[in-house]
Design an enzyme around this catalytic site. Structure first.
Site, PDB file in Angstrom:
ATOM      1  N   VAL A 169       0.833  -1.199   0.000  1.00 56.54           N
ATOM      2  CA  VAL A 169       0.000   0.000   0.000  1.00 56.54           C
ATOM      3  C   VAL A 169       0.869   1.252   0.000  1.00 56.54           C
ATOM      4  CG1 VAL A 169      -1.734   1.282   1.326  1.00 56.54           C
ATOM      5  CG2 VAL A 169      -1.863  -1.208   1.189  1.00 56.54           C
ATOM      6  N   GLU A 170       1.917   1.249   0.797  1.00 56.73           N
ATOM      7  CA  GLU A 170       2.744   2.441   0.957  1.00 56.73           C
ATOM      8  C   GLU A 170       3.540   2.776  -0.298  1.00 56.73           C
ATOM      9  OE1 GLU A 170       3.212   4.728   3.159  1.00 56.73           O
ATOM     10  OE2 GLU A 170       1.968   4.023   4.810  1.00 56.73           O
ATOM     11  N   SER A 171       4.158   1.783  -0.911  1.00 58.51           N
ATOM     12  CA  SER A 171       5.114   2.073  -1.988  1.00 58.51           C
ATOM     13  C   SER A 171       5.100   1.049  -3.111  1.00 58.51           C
ATOM     14  CB  SER A 171       6.528   2.117  -1.404  1.00 58.51           C
ATOM     15  OG  SER A 171       6.863   0.843  -0.858  1.00 58.51           O
TER      16      SER A 171
END
Length: 577
Positions: A169-171
């Site tokens: 999700v983050e990167s």
């Protein structure tokens, strides 16, 4: 991940000697393994210290293939000259167990422990991912390098395995990702938060991009947030939005008599509102990819990489070549490196695939010639890039490129530059310099003016803003701490440094008439109104005395009064100027 000593062959050892040593160590391992087997209560239990030490000896003497097998069996990593004591790891699987239990994806599924979310935002992200099969394929293949290590750390701490999916999700599991707000790494740490969790950010490395250290910091942060809120969903919301913001949202709900769970919080920003639904969509896809017409790449339940600690400075290009890796693959495993040289004094540790680690050690032991052709140079005073290039024997354009120095900038005293290492230099970069190296730049000539530009309602690219103000993209990126390929959000403030405005020079005095050329007349300025009035009153006093003669005494008193009045008005006017 257990760090063990992994040494290359001794320089003078013969094949027979190495074979005898390997046979002796194999016998010791067999004896130790039999003793440990009698004490082992069940399969999958954490290995004892004696077993870890035996495995370390096996890695030392084994061939590359045997090293991979031994390390995969107990999930260990390895490190040259490492001193960190071995620690047990959770979730170990016996390689002889069934194929399903040796599947890393299945191990992730078995550890799901957070309550599911089922709302329209989850369905929105499920549809988005299912409509982007190529993106999902790239994301999961990239994450396959790191997922075993992240999952291992998550389970070692007793955390739900959903947290191992958070980098998706983050990167998108890209350790070199940089956001518009300067967050970096696969866990997307902001600079300040990274410093709070001991992530070094200096000239030579950025630990926010380090796979191992950033994972440790992210899990420390998530554990801290869970301790604060007592709920993993609120902890994840705080990871995205900040603990202070989430705490205030919880207090608002509590005062209003509303539930304080994540789905009941009011006035969340849209990014945070969609943060957990996005993670839930990834979780649903991992749980049942066929339901979304997606295919996950097969992942075996063993480590992808091994840690190799360096004892000498070495060029990045040489390290990749000795390991037999393409530069891109080497950078994917070691994305924290900022410069073309790796400094041993900073505690440098390379991550390499198992077979490549053995190849690196063997090639390193037989390498002839310098390992590092770059070193660090500290500017003794403020200099131009041309002067720095002359002092270090470098081409100016090359120095600017390696050190990312924009045009029209000076290198301030005490700044560290990366420069070629002379052939007679034997010493590596010292630890204090490796840990604290920075570069400070100042504009040439007069100080630049700071202009604040607001991005339009649709946002703007950095390139468009640079073109509008006629500045370089690299300089604009440095002023705002973003990537040269960044895009600014709608309304975001952008700092632009421009040349100072040219002041109009006021010329006073007579007209200058050169022998040839145009006549330059002085700039004429009307005096302030109050000064003009004072001058007029003084003149009027003199004229009045001349035009209206009177008795000597009276005339003298009137003239003196008028002169005093005019002088007082003049003094006040001059003071106000």
């Amino acid at each position: 991940m257990t760090w063990m000593r992994l040494r290359g062959p001794e320089p003078g050892a013969t094949f027979a000697g190495r074979a005898a040593t390997a046979a002796l160590l194999a016998f010791v391992l067999l004896a130790s393994g039999c003793a440990n087997l009698a004490r082992t209560p069940q399969l999958g239990a954490a290995p004892s210290a004696e077993a870890a030490a035996s495995a370390a000896a096996t890695v030392t003497a084994a061939t590359p293939a045997e090293s991979s097998a031994a390390s995969a069996a107990d999930g260990s990593g390895a490190e040259i000259a490492g001193s960190t004591p071995p620690r047990p790891l959770a979730g170990r699987l016996d390689p002889d167990q069934d194929t399903e239990r040796t599947d890393l994806w299945q191990r992730v599924r078995d550890g799901f422990a957070m309550p599911d979310i089922d709302d329209p935002l989850v369905h929105k992200w499920e549809q988005w991912y299912s409509s982007q099969p190529d993106y999902v394929q790239r994301m999961t293949e990239r994450g396959s390098r790191y997922l075993f290590y992240v999952l291992d750390e998550v389970q070692r701490r007793g955390m739900p395995t959903e947290l191992a999916l958070l980098p998706f999700v983050e990167s998108a599991f890209n350790p070199r990702a940089v956001s518009r707000t300067r967050a970096s790494g696969m866990w997307q740490f902001m600079p300040g938060t990274g410093k709070d969790f001991d992530l070094r950010q200096n000239l030579f490395r950025d630990d926010r991009r380090d796979v191992l250290v950033s994972t440790r910091a992210a899990l420390d942060y998530l554990q801290q947030l869970h301790d604060q809120f007592g709920d993993w969903q609120l902890a994840l919301a705080a990871y995205n939005w900040g603990p202070g913001n989430v705490q205030r949202a919880v207090e608002r709900n509590r005062r209003a008599g509303l539930p304080t769970d994540f789905e009941s919080l009011q006035r969340l920003p849209q990014e945070t509102r969609e943060y957990l639904p996005k993670l839930q969509a990834v979780k649903n896809i991992i749980r049942d990819p066929q339901a979304f017409a997606l295919t996950l790449p097969p992942l075996e339940n063993h480590p992808y990489f091994i840690g190799v600690k360096l004892e000498r400075d070495i060029d990045v290009a040489l390290a990749a070549r000795l390991a037999g890796l393409a530069p891109e693959e080497f950078q994917q495993l070691n994305p924290q490196l900022n410069k073309p040289v790796i400094l041993a004094a900073g505690g440098a540790r390379l991550l390499l695939p198992y077979d490549n680690a053995n190849r690196f050690l063997h090639a390193l032991a037989h390498h002839e010639g310098p390992l590092a052709t770059w070193t660090a140079w500290v500017a003794p005073r403020t200099v131009t890039p041309a002067q720095a290039a002359h002092l270090t024997g470098m081409n100016e354009a090359w120095l600017r490129e390696v050190n990312k120095i924009p045009p029209r900038m000076l290198v301030k005293a005490g700044s560290t530059l990366v420069v070629p290492r002379s052939a007679h230099q034997q010493h590596d970069v010292a630890a204090p310099l490796a840990e604290n190296a920075t570069i400070a730049l100042a504009p040439e000539g007069r100080p630049l003016r700071r202009v604040l530009h607001r991005a339009g309602r649709h946002g703007e690219t950095l390139a468009a803003v640079a073109l509008r103000y006629k500045v370089s993209r690299d300089a604009l990126a440095q002023w705002n701490g973003v990537s040269p390929r960044a895009r600014f959000k709608p309304g975001q403030t952008v700092v632009v440094m421009l040349a100072p405005l040219r002041e109009r020079v006021r010329v006073h005095g007579p007209v200058h008439r050169p022998a040839h050329g145009p006549v330059h007349a002085p700039v004429r300025h009307r005096p302030p109104v109050r000064v003009a009035k004072a001058t007029a009153l003084a003149a009027h006093a003199g004229n009045h005395a001349a035009k209206h003669p009177a008795r000597p005494a009276a005339r003298g008193r009137r003239v003196a009064a008028l002169h005093r009045h005019g002088a007082e008005v003049t003094r006040v006017a001059q003071a106000q100027r």
